[in-house]
Design a protein around this motif. Structure first.
Motif, PDB file in Angstrom:
ATOM      1  N   GLY A 223       0.840  -1.209   0.038  1.00 58.77           N
ATOM      2  CA  GLY A 223       0.088  -0.069  -0.083  1.00 58.77           C
ATOM      3  C   GLY A 223       0.839   1.160   0.016  1.00 58.77           C
ATOM      4  N   THR A 224       0.169   2.513  -0.203  1.00 61.01           N
ATOM      5  CA  THR A 224       0.585   3.758  -0.304  1.00 61.01           C
ATOM      6  C   THR A 224       0.793   4.092   1.091  1.00 61.01           C
ATOM      7  OG1 THR A 224      -1.489   4.567  -0.649  1.00 61.01           O
ATOM      8  CG2 THR A 224      -0.221   4.469  -2.409  1.00 61.01           C
ATOM      9  N   GLY A 225       1.564   4.960   1.543  1.00 62.28           N
ATOM     10  CA  GLY A 225       1.970   5.335   2.858  1.00 62.28           C
ATOM     11  C   GLY A 225       1.265   6.732   3.311  1.00 62.28           C
ATOM     12  N   ASN A 226       0.016   6.823   3.612  1.00 60.22           N
ATOM     13  CA  ASN A 226      -0.477   8.087   4.274  1.00 60.22           C
ATOM     14  C   ASN A 226      -0.166   7.715   5.787  1.00 60.22           C
ATOM     15  OD1 ASN A 226      -1.543  10.474   4.825  1.00 60.22           O
ATOM     16  ND2 ASN A 226      -3.498   9.723   4.708  1.00 60.22           N
ATOM     17  N   CYS A 227       0.999   8.051   6.273  1.00 56.78           N
ATOM     18  CA  CYS A 227       1.289   7.726   7.923  1.00 56.78           C
ATOM     19  C   CYS A 227       1.198   8.823   8.645  1.00 56.78           C
ATOM     20  CB  CYS A 227       2.826   7.229   7.712  1.00 56.78           C
ATOM     21  SG  CYS A 227       3.208   5.946   6.481  1.00 56.78           S
ATOM     22  N   HIS A 228       0.896   8.577   9.900  1.00 61.17           N
ATOM     23  CA  HIS A 228       0.773   9.641  10.892  1.00 61.17           C
ATOM     24  C   HIS A 228       1.806   9.540  12.166  1.00 61.17           C
ATOM     25  CE1 HIS A 228      -2.947   9.172   8.777  1.00 61.17           C
ATOM     26  NE2 HIS A 228      -3.418  10.408   9.235  1.00 61.17           N
ATOM     27  N   VAL A 229       1.854  10.871  12.730  1.00 61.03           N
ATOM     28  CA  VAL A 229       2.599  10.558  13.908  1.00 61.03           C
ATOM     29  C   VAL A 229       1.689  11.728  14.977  1.00 61.03           C
ATOM     30  CG1 VAL A 229       4.722  11.726  15.396  1.00 61.03           C
ATOM     31  CG2 VAL A 229       5.021  10.755  13.134  1.00 61.03           C
ATOM     32  N   TYR A 230       1.157  10.937  16.016  1.00 61.33           N
ATOM     33  CA  TYR A 230       0.594  11.743  17.070  1.00 61.33           C
ATOM     34  C   TYR A 230       1.316  11.972  18.294  1.00 61.33           C
ATOM     35  CZ  TYR A 230      -2.914  11.977  20.951  1.00 61.33           C
ATOM     36  OH  TYR A 230      -3.514  12.402  22.026  1.00 61.33           O
ATOM     37  N   ILE A 231       1.280  13.306  18.496  1.00 60.25           N
ATOM     38  CA  ILE A 231       1.957  13.558  19.872  1.00 60.25           C
ATOM     39  C   ILE A 231       1.012  13.788  21.036  1.00 60.25           C
ATOM     40  CG2 ILE A 231       3.096  15.687  20.991  1.00 60.25           C
ATOM     41  CD1 ILE A 231       4.256  16.240  18.035  1.00 60.25           C
ATOM     42  N   THR A 336      -3.545   4.566   5.678  1.00 58.70           N
ATOM     43  CA  THR A 336      -3.613   3.633   4.672  1.00 58.70           C
ATOM     44  C   THR A 336      -3.079   2.170   4.996  1.00 58.70           C
ATOM     45  OG1 THR A 336      -1.304   4.438   3.788  1.00 58.70           O
ATOM     46  CG2 THR A 336      -3.437   5.169   2.655  1.00 58.70           C
ATOM     47  N   LYS A 337      -2.886   1.972   6.372  1.00 62.33           N
ATOM     48  CA  LYS A 337      -2.781   1.086   7.200  1.00 62.33           C
ATOM     49  C   LYS A 337      -1.318   0.598   6.970  1.00 62.33           C
ATOM     50  CE  LYS A 337      -7.495  -0.898   6.484  1.00 62.33           C
ATOM     51  NZ  LYS A 337      -7.873   0.036   7.968  1.00 62.33           N
ATOM     52  N   HIS A 338      -0.516   1.388   6.775  1.00 62.72           N
ATOM     53  CA  HIS A 338       1.101   1.215   6.599  1.00 62.72           C
ATOM     54  C   HIS A 338       1.940   1.498   8.067  1.00 62.72           C
ATOM     55  CE1 HIS A 338       4.999   2.000   4.951  1.00 62.72           C
ATOM     56  NE2 HIS A 338       4.694   1.504   3.874  1.00 62.72           N
ATOM     57  N   ALA A 359      -2.865  -0.911  11.433  1.00 59.21           N
ATOM     58  CA  ALA A 359      -1.848  -0.666  10.543  1.00 59.21           C
ATOM     59  C   ALA A 359      -0.780  -1.723  10.509  1.00 59.21           C
ATOM     60  CB  ALA A 359      -1.124   0.624  10.721  1.00 59.21           C
ATOM     61  N   ALA A 360      -0.028  -1.750   9.598  1.00 62.48           N
ATOM     62  CA  ALA A 360       0.884  -3.020   9.378  1.00 62.48           C
ATOM     63  C   ALA A 360       2.013  -2.732  10.564  1.00 62.48           C
ATOM     64  CB  ALA A 360       1.512  -3.040   8.200  1.00 62.48           C
ATOM     65  N   ALA A 361       2.398  -1.521  10.895  1.00 61.46           N
ATOM     66  CA  ALA A 361       3.531  -1.379  11.723  1.00 61.46           C
ATOM     67  C   ALA A 361       2.951  -0.113  12.686  1.00 61.46           C
ATOM     68  CB  ALA A 361       4.646  -0.832  11.064  1.00 61.46           C
ATOM     69  N   SER A 385       3.541  -4.888   2.803  1.00 60.28           N
ATOM     70  CA  SER A 385       2.259  -4.929   2.224  1.00 60.28           C
ATOM     71  C   SER A 385       1.430  -4.802   3.315  1.00 60.28           C
ATOM     72  CB  SER A 385       2.095  -6.534   2.450  1.00 60.28           C
ATOM     73  OG  SER A 385       0.787  -7.159   2.567  1.00 60.28           O
ATOM     74  N   THR A 386       0.162  -3.923   2.784  1.00 58.92           N
ATOM     75  CA  THR A 386      -0.809  -3.401   3.745  1.00 58.92           C
ATOM     76  C   THR A 386      -1.987  -4.127   4.011  1.00 58.92           C
ATOM     77  OG1 THR A 386      -1.673  -1.756   2.007  1.00 58.92           O
ATOM     78  CG2 THR A 386      -0.026  -1.098   3.624  1.00 58.92           C
ATOM     79  N   GLN A 387      -2.100  -5.496   3.313  1.00 58.30           N
ATOM     80  CA  GLN A 387      -3.258  -6.119   3.469  1.00 58.30           C
ATOM     81  C   GLN A 387      -2.766  -6.982   4.593  1.00 58.30           C
ATOM     82  OE1 GLN A 387      -3.170  -7.799  -0.447  1.00 58.30           O
ATOM     83  NE2 GLN A 387      -2.298  -9.731   0.163  1.00 58.30           N
ATOM     84  N   LYS A 388      -4.024  -7.963   4.821  1.00 54.97           N
ATOM     85  CA  LYS A 388      -3.775  -8.910   5.767  1.00 54.97           C
ATOM     86  C   LYS A 388      -3.963 -10.240   5.520  1.00 54.97           C
ATOM     87  CE  LYS A 388      -6.443  -5.540   8.947  1.00 54.97           C
ATOM     88  NZ  LYS A 388      -7.566  -5.265   9.776  1.00 54.97           N
ATOM     89  N   LEU A 389      -4.093 -10.661   4.295  1.00 56.48           N
ATOM     90  CA  LEU A 389      -3.903 -12.086   3.890  1.00 56.48           C
ATOM     91  C   LEU A 389      -2.437 -12.371   3.278  1.00 56.48           C
ATOM     92  CD1 LEU A 389      -7.174 -12.661   2.101  1.00 56.48           C
ATOM     93  CD2 LEU A 389      -6.708 -13.341   4.146  1.00 56.48           C
TER      94      LEU A 389
END
Length: 415
Positions: A223-231, A336-338, A359-361, A385-389
């Motif tokens: 998957g694509t990486g719409n990743c977040h950091v939460y403070i 994006t579950k990355h 998310a995967a990580a 991989s951002t899927q679960k199977l």
């Protein structure tokens, strides 16, 4: 299409030979390839210069040029990745567990190659080497289809790989590349069910979506990486600043770079001015919601689309949230579950984040930039991989295998 079928046939033959190869032979071939890559640095860089020049003429942004660019140091890094894969345990033939049933049959579950793997990817020529060596180590043949922007680099690398394999008495057709980078040929590859066992796309959201919509071959989605950091409200300001600056600015074009910063309203007024100042020192453009603008007035107003965008550039969206629940809900809606990260000194908040973020990580007090096969100790990776199977997260050697059951009897028949 006939040329693609011929490639598929040759890949099937090569895959059968690879599946029988001994670990020692494969490792020696990989070490020889690592040496050959470094020895051919000048050839690789000359080919890469052609791609860089064409990309610059086409107005490609600096962040994307960085994905495309090879240097002598990056060639060495590629070679080191090959050596690391050679040093890893070979999963092929491993019996993961064995037991006896009521009929006194001894039943085992054994790792085997997937067979022939098709890989469609964009921009980054190092993927050519990563994919080739991971597939090779796991006894899989591969057909590569890189993007037109890295055409010369990919062709040069595959030529070196094929020559090295042949010199090590392996079939060169274990690694093949499509020299036709047209959309039509890519779509034909997506439907090559008679010869491909699995297809792995690696690249932009548009590429991955196109594969998912058109492929009849089984797909592992990277998957694509719409990743977040939460403070969190109990985060250390210095740690939070270092993490978000690294996650966004160290290499913004890659899929594990952060695209959105979420910050608790309790610490936003104290933290945001210095965090934004540090990000701007790295030339990061800030797009903030109304609460961010109230604290740092000269930010660009964020829109709804900013929350769902993988910028892959020096752009960061920032949103102030009232609670941990709000941060988690935002991530699960737009991510994006990355890769997702929380910065906090509160153990219970960190555990809640780990358990509820899909998310995967998921990280506590660390940058999302660590989501990488090399960093996880897998050697090179085939993708995230951002899927679960079948596979999730960085895909190393084990994720490129399937299993079969092996059964030992002594004449038993079923009653």
């Amino acid at each position: 299409m006939s040329g693609l079928v011929e490639m598929g046939k040759r890949a099937k033959v090569a895959a059968l030979a690879l599946s029988q190869a001994k670990t020692k032979q494969k490792n020696e071939a990989l070490l020889a390839l690592a040496e050959r890559l470094v020895a051919n640095t000048a050839v690789i860089l000359a080919a890469n210069e052609k791609d860089l020049a064409a990309a610059a003429d086409n107005g490609v942004k600096d962040a994307m040029l960085d994905r495309l660019r090879l240097t002598a140091e990056r060639v060495v890094d590629m070679a080191e990745g090959v050596k690391q894969v050679a040093a890893l345990a070979d999963p092929i033939g491993e019996v993961t567990h064995m037991w006896k049933n009521e009929a006194d049959l001894t039943i085992g579950k054994q790792r085997v190659p997937l067979g022939v793997i098709g890989i469609i990817y964009e921009s980054r020529p190092n993927v050519t080497v990563d994919a080739a060596v991971l597939c090779f180590k796991t006894g899989n043949a591969t057909i590569l289809r890189g993007g037109s922007e890295a055409f010369h680099s990919n062709i040069a690398l595959v030529k070196i790989i094929r020559e090295s394999l042949a010199a090590s008495n392996f079939p060169a057709d274990a690694v093949q590349i499509l020299e036709d980078t047209s959309r039509e040929t890519a779509q034909a590859l997506m439907k090559l069910n008679a010869y491909l066992d699995v297809l792995i796309p690696r690249g932009s959201a548009r590429l991955i979506q196109a594969v998912l919509e058109n492929a009849t071959v089984p797909v592992i989605e990277t998957g694509t990486g719409n990743c977040h950091v939460y403070i969190d409200k109990e985060a250390q300001q210095e740690m939070a600043t270092k993490i978000i600056v690294n996650a966004k600015a160290s290499r913004p074009s890659v899929c594990n770079a952060a695209e959105t910063l979420l910050i608790h309203e309790a610490v936003a007024p104290a933290f945001l001015p210095s965090i934004i100042a540090k990000l701007r020192e790295e030339n990061v453009e800030i797009r903030g919601d109304e609460q961010v603008a109230a604290i740092v007035p000269d930010v660009i107003a964020a829109t709804e689309s900013d929350w769902e965008t993988e910028f892959a550039d020096y752009i960061l969206a920032i949103k102030v949230v009232p609670s941990d629940d709000a941060a988690i809900a935002h991530i699960n809606q737009y991510g994006t579950k990355h890769s997702e990260a929380i910065v906090t000194d509160n153990y219970f908040t960190s555990q809640k984040f780990l358990q509820q973020v899909d998310a995967a990580a998921v990280y506590v007090n660390a940058s999302t930039r660590f989501t990488d096969g090399f960093e996880f100790g897998f050697g090179a990776e085939i993708g995230i991989s951002t899927q679960k199977l079948h596979a999730r997260g960085p895909m190393g050697l084990n994720e490129l295998t399937s299993t079969k059951y092996i059964i030992y009897g002594e004449g038993q028949i079923r009653e």
